[in-house]
Design an enzyme around this catalytic site. Sequence first.
Site, mmCIF file in Angstrom:
data_model
loop_
_atom_site.group_PDB
_atom_site.id
_atom_site.type_symbol
_atom_site.label_atom_id
_atom_site.label_comp_id
_atom_site.label_asym_id
_atom_site.label_seq_id
_atom_site.Cartn_x
_atom_site.Cartn_y
_atom_site.Cartn_z
ATOM 1 N N ASP A 22 -1.150 12.994 -7.178
ATOM 2 C CA ASP A 22 -1.800 11.926 -6.415
ATOM 3 C C ASP A 22 -2.755 12.503 -5.377
ATOM 4 O O ASP A 22 -3.814 11.936 -5.097
ATOM 5 C CB ASP A 22 -0.722 11.065 -5.733
ATOM 6 C CG ASP A 22 -1.236 9.690 -5.349
ATOM 7 O OD1 ASP A 22 -2.388 9.367 -5.678
ATOM 8 O OD2 ASP A 22 -0.481 8.942 -4.697
ATOM 9 N N CYS A 246 -5.999 6.496 -3.552
ATOM 10 C CA CYS A 246 -6.320 5.940 -4.861
ATOM 11 C C CYS A 246 -7.832 5.834 -5.040
ATOM 12 O O CYS A 246 -8.493 5.160 -4.239
ATOM 13 C CB CYS A 246 -5.680 4.563 -5.012
ATOM 14 S SG CYS A 246 -6.115 3.750 -6.549
#
Length: 320
Positions: A22, A246
């Site tokens: 991530d 994100c």
Amino acid sequence: MSHHRVQGFPEHVRVVDVGPRDGLQAWPDPVPTETKIAMVNGLIDAGIPQLEVTSFVSPRAVPQLSDAAEVLAQIDRSRGAELTALVPNAKGAARAIEAGIDAMVVFLSASESHNQANVNGSRARSLAAAAEIARMGEQAGIPVYGAIATAFGCPFEGNVPVADIVHVAQAYADSGIRKISLGDTTGMATPLLVQERCRNLAEAVPEADIALHFHNTRGVGLACVYAGLLEGITRYEASLGGIGGCPFAPGATGNICTEDLVYLLHESGVETGIDADKLLSLARWTETQLGRALPGQLIKAGPRLHLRQRDEVRSASGRA
């Protein structure tokens, strides 16, 4: 470690570092495979029990993670840390199984519009894909975990109803996916929302084993962890140095920072099995490797009882 603990907190927490996946997936500069391997090995050496090391996505979609199998092949696996990878579809799952992953993570958004933006498909289609991957995992003897993105709010739709979270969690559980993480993809979580979601899920889907994944977009990431601890949640996902965010969520900033989280837990009397000093050194090393200042706080300030000499600090009179 003192035996004193913040009242109502669990004794032990499992910290999952998602930095190598991530954290790096949206990093603007290419990160060499050797750096990723050294980062993962450093996390394992510091005692991190579980890591999300990469994602078996299309190399065209996320070029940063195109070396997934290579990274996995070269990590030191003698320490027994659990290595997981994100898999978006059956093709990715097949690659992950072939590469020898310990567990696979499937994901979808609780909000329909974010799911469309993120994976270019409906929630129903994503749930069907998750069920297929769960079957593949079962056949291969590899556990499959489920992540629910935008679990605390969506940048396109605003509030996400609790019923939507429950629906996805129940569908996961029906597919045999019991370990479920609630992802705060866009940093919209608040302590009240954490409390509400954890309680609703415990009641509606008691078989689900919940983990929490916060971003620090609005500065309340660790406050949300505090709320989760009071609800008895014992698994938290964080990213070394606070890297990440994100790429498909407007304005999203990094995950909560692993070493800051470990500091909060240890200072609250919660055990993690992690060497906080090694972790902080690794975060500082990672910052030099990536060549940009990282958002972690401990990187800048050091631990609370890291005392300094008087002559290191400028005095109030203006003289050094």
